[in-house]
Design a protein around this motif. Structure first.
Motif, PDB file in Angstrom:
ATOM      1  N   LEU A  13       0.871  -1.173   0.000  1.00  0.00           N
ATOM      2  CA  LEU A  13       0.000   0.000   0.000  1.00  0.00           C
ATOM      3  C   LEU A  13       0.907   1.221   0.000  1.00  0.00           C
ATOM      4  N   TYR A  14       0.487   2.295  -0.668  1.00  0.00           N
ATOM      5  CA  TYR A  14       1.348   3.478  -0.678  1.00  0.00           C
ATOM      6  C   TYR A  14       0.518   4.755  -0.709  1.00  0.00           C
ATOM      7  N   LEU A  15       1.091   5.796  -0.129  1.00  0.00           N
ATOM      8  CA  LEU A  15       0.475   7.108  -0.037  1.00  0.00           C
ATOM      9  C   LEU A  15       0.757   7.890  -1.317  1.00  0.00           C
ATOM     10  N   GLY A  34      -3.786   0.753  -3.284  1.00  0.00           N
ATOM     11  CA  GLY A  34      -3.396  -0.635  -3.066  1.00  0.00           C
ATOM     12  C   GLY A  34      -4.139  -1.567  -4.000  1.00  0.00           C
ATOM     13  N   HIS A  35      -3.565  -2.731  -4.243  1.00  0.00           N
ATOM     14  CA  HIS A  35      -4.180  -3.713  -5.129  1.00  0.00           C
ATOM     15  C   HIS A  35      -5.401  -4.371  -4.478  1.00  0.00           C
ATOM     16  N   GLU A  36      -6.323  -4.800  -5.312  1.00  0.00           N
ATOM     17  CA  GLU A  36      -7.478  -5.596  -4.888  1.00  0.00           C
ATOM     18  C   GLU A  36      -7.070  -7.061  -5.043  1.00  0.00           C
ATOM     19  N   MET A  37      -6.439  -7.604  -4.018  1.00  0.00           N
ATOM     20  CA  MET A  37      -5.897  -8.963  -4.109  1.00  0.00           C
ATOM     21  C   MET A  37      -7.011 -10.000  -3.976  1.00  0.00           C
ATOM     22  N   ILE A  38      -6.946 -11.047  -4.790  1.00  0.00           N
ATOM     23  CA  ILE A  38      -7.952 -12.110  -4.787  1.00  0.00           C
ATOM     24  C   ILE A  38      -8.030 -12.800  -3.428  1.00  0.00           C
ATOM     25  N   ASP A  39      -6.883 -12.909  -2.740  1.00  0.00           N
ATOM     26  CA  ASP A  39      -6.881 -13.591  -1.439  1.00  0.00           C
ATOM     27  C   ASP A  39      -7.398 -12.709  -0.307  1.00  0.00           C
ATOM     28  N   GLY A  40      -7.839 -11.487  -0.643  1.00  0.00           N
ATOM     29  CA  GLY A  40      -8.396 -10.585   0.365  1.00  0.00           C
ATOM     30  C   GLY A  40      -7.370  -9.696   1.035  1.00  0.00           C
ATOM     31  N   SER A  41      -6.087  -9.884   0.732  1.00  0.00           N
ATOM     32  CA  SER A  41      -5.065  -9.036   1.347  1.00  0.00           C
ATOM     33  C   SER A  41      -5.069  -7.655   0.687  1.00  0.00           C
ATOM     34  N   MET A  42      -4.263  -6.779   1.227  1.00  0.00           N
ATOM     35  CA  MET A  42      -4.190  -5.380   0.798  1.00  0.00           C
ATOM     36  C   MET A  42      -5.602  -4.793   0.809  1.00  0.00           C
ATOM     37  N   PHE A  43      -6.108  -4.347  -0.350  1.00  0.00           N
ATOM     38  CA  PHE A  43      -7.467  -3.784  -0.403  1.00  0.00           C
ATOM     39  C   PHE A  43      -8.458  -4.772  -1.021  1.00  0.00           C
ATOM     40  N   GLY A  44      -8.150  -6.047  -0.946  1.00  0.00           N
ATOM     41  CA  GLY A  44      -8.997  -7.078  -1.534  1.00  0.00           C
ATOM     42  C   GLY A  44     -10.362  -7.214  -0.911  1.00  0.00           C
ATOM     43  N   LEU A 130      -9.541  10.701   4.559  1.00  0.00           N
ATOM     44  CA  LEU A 130      -8.723   9.570   4.145  1.00  0.00           C
ATOM     45  C   LEU A 130      -9.428   8.899   2.984  1.00  0.00           C
ATOM     46  N   THR A 131      -8.696   8.631   1.915  1.00  0.00           N
ATOM     47  CA  THR A 131      -9.246   7.981   0.731  1.00  0.00           C
ATOM     48  C   THR A 131      -8.460   6.711   0.455  1.00  0.00           C
ATOM     49  N   LEU A 132      -9.184   5.598   0.327  1.00  0.00           N
ATOM     50  CA  LEU A 132      -8.573   4.315  -0.030  1.00  0.00           C
ATOM     51  C   LEU A 132      -8.982   4.000  -1.461  1.00  0.00           C
ATOM     52  N   SER A 133      -8.025   3.743  -2.322  1.00  0.00           N
ATOM     53  CA  SER A 133      -8.303   3.544  -3.743  1.00  0.00           C
ATOM     54  C   SER A 133      -7.728   2.220  -4.223  1.00  0.00           C
ATOM     55  N   THR A 134      -8.574   1.457  -4.926  1.00  0.00           N
ATOM     56  CA  THR A 134      -8.117   0.186  -5.481  1.00  0.00           C
ATOM     57  C   THR A 134      -8.755  -0.033  -6.847  1.00  0.00           C
ATOM     58  N   CYS A 135      -8.268  -1.024  -7.578  1.00  0.00           N
ATOM     59  CA  CYS A 135      -8.879  -1.346  -8.863  1.00  0.00           C
ATOM     60  C   CYS A 135     -10.226  -2.026  -8.619  1.00  0.00           C
ATOM     61  N   ALA A 136     -11.068  -2.023  -9.627  1.00  0.00           N
ATOM     62  CA  ALA A 136     -12.402  -2.628  -9.509  1.00  0.00           C
ATOM     63  C   ALA A 136     -12.705  -3.369 -10.801  1.00  0.00           C
ATOM     64  N   ASP A 142     -10.569  -0.570 -16.187  1.00  0.00           N
ATOM     65  CA  ASP A 142     -10.030   0.693 -15.669  1.00  0.00           C
ATOM     66  C   ASP A 142     -10.864   1.337 -14.563  1.00  0.00           C
ATOM     67  N   ALA A 143     -11.837   0.642 -14.022  1.00  0.00           N
ATOM     68  CA  ALA A 143     -12.623   1.197 -12.920  1.00  0.00           C
ATOM     69  C   ALA A 143     -11.809   1.187 -11.629  1.00  0.00           C
ATOM     70  N   ARG A 144     -12.167   2.080 -10.723  1.00  0.00           N
ATOM     71  CA  ARG A 144     -11.579   2.117  -9.393  1.00  0.00           C
ATOM     72  C   ARG A 144     -12.704   2.018  -8.366  1.00  0.00           C
ATOM     73  N   PHE A 145     -12.401   1.389  -7.241  1.00  0.00           N
ATOM     74  CA  PHE A 145     -13.334   1.396  -6.120  1.00  0.00           C
ATOM     75  C   PHE A 145     -12.683   2.232  -5.029  1.00  0.00           C
ATOM     76  N   VAL A 146     -13.453   3.139  -4.461  1.00  0.00           N
ATOM     77  CA  VAL A 146     -12.909   4.136  -3.544  1.00  0.00           C
ATOM     78  C   VAL A 146     -13.716   4.148  -2.246  1.00  0.00           C
ATOM     79  N   VAL A 147     -13.010   4.207  -1.133  1.00  0.00           N
ATOM     80  CA  VAL A 147     -13.637   4.354   0.182  1.00  0.00           C
ATOM     81  C   VAL A 147     -13.190   5.694   0.750  1.00  0.00           C
ATOM     82  N   ALA A 148     -14.161   6.509   1.168  1.00  0.00           N
ATOM     83  CA  ALA A 148     -13.879   7.832   1.720  1.00  0.00           C
ATOM     84  C   ALA A 148     -14.243   7.866   3.199  1.00  0.00           C
TER      85      ALA A 148
END
Length: 196
Positions: A13-15, A34-44, A130-136, A142-148
């Motif tokens: 994960l990086y700022l 951060g990546h949307e990891m299939i195993d649920g890690s990072m922002f999965g 705080l914004t968390l951004s990952t691929c979707a 090219d979509a992103r999923f974002v948590v604010a």
């Protein structure tokens, strides 16, 4: 590599490089990628906010631990956004700081229009975001999923406003979403109550 410098296929994960985060100064909106990891890690697991309508009830907070402090943030919205170089109506990554109250409220209300669910978390000018951004990849290319989220204020109950969450019928979606359906972007603001 991970943040310890060790080899890691998923990276870390990086700022956002424009963010300032020190013991004396902090950007108004910290953006973490951060990546949307299939195993649920990072922002999965972030996609669970959309997949499971009850996920927010048990996960309404984000804990941010840094070398300077441990902070708690309340989630006030989660949404899909355009992530590519194409046409976009809301560049959520462009706001690491806010030059005025109007700029702040324009930003958080753009988030609120796009949010998949409503909750009772209030957001006020001066709140640290705080914004968390990952691929979707489940949405479209090219979509992103974002948590604010916004930082819990001193003396505030960290769960106040998070007790209820209701899925919205018609959040404003990214331009590419409508394009794939052959529609123009539209938002029904009949019942929309903006922050500020």
């Amino acid at each position: 590599h991970n943040f310890r410098g060790e080899p890691a296929n998923a990276g870390t994960l990086y700022l956002d490089y424009r963010n300032v985060h020190s013991s004396r100064e902090r950007s108004g909106n910290l953006i973490i990628y951060g990546h949307e990891m299939i195993d649920g890690s990072m922002f999965g697991k972030l996609k669970n906010y959309v997949v499971d309508s009850y996920f927010y009830e048990s996960h309404p907070l984000v804990l941010l631990s840094s070398r300077y402090e441990v902070s708690t943030y309340k989630i006030f919205g989660y949404y899909y956004a355009d992530g590519g170089d194409g046409e976009c109506d809301f560049y959520y990554t462009d706001k690491v700081d806010f030059g005025s109250e109007d700029e702040f409220y324009d930003y958080v209300n753009q988030v609120k229009m796009r949010a998949w669910a409503e909750n009772g978390v209030d957001v006020k000018y001066g709140d640290e975001l705080l914004t968390l951004s990952t691929c979707a990849t489940d949405a479209y290319h090219d979509a992103r999923f974002v948590v604010a989220a916004r930082k819990v204020r001193p003396g505030e109950d960290k769960y106040a406003g998070t007790e209820y969450s209701k899925t919205r019928d018609n959040p404003l979606m990214p331009r590419e979403w409508y394009k794939a359906k052959g529609e123009e972007p539209h938002f029904d603001d009949t019942d929309f109550v903006p922050y500020g």
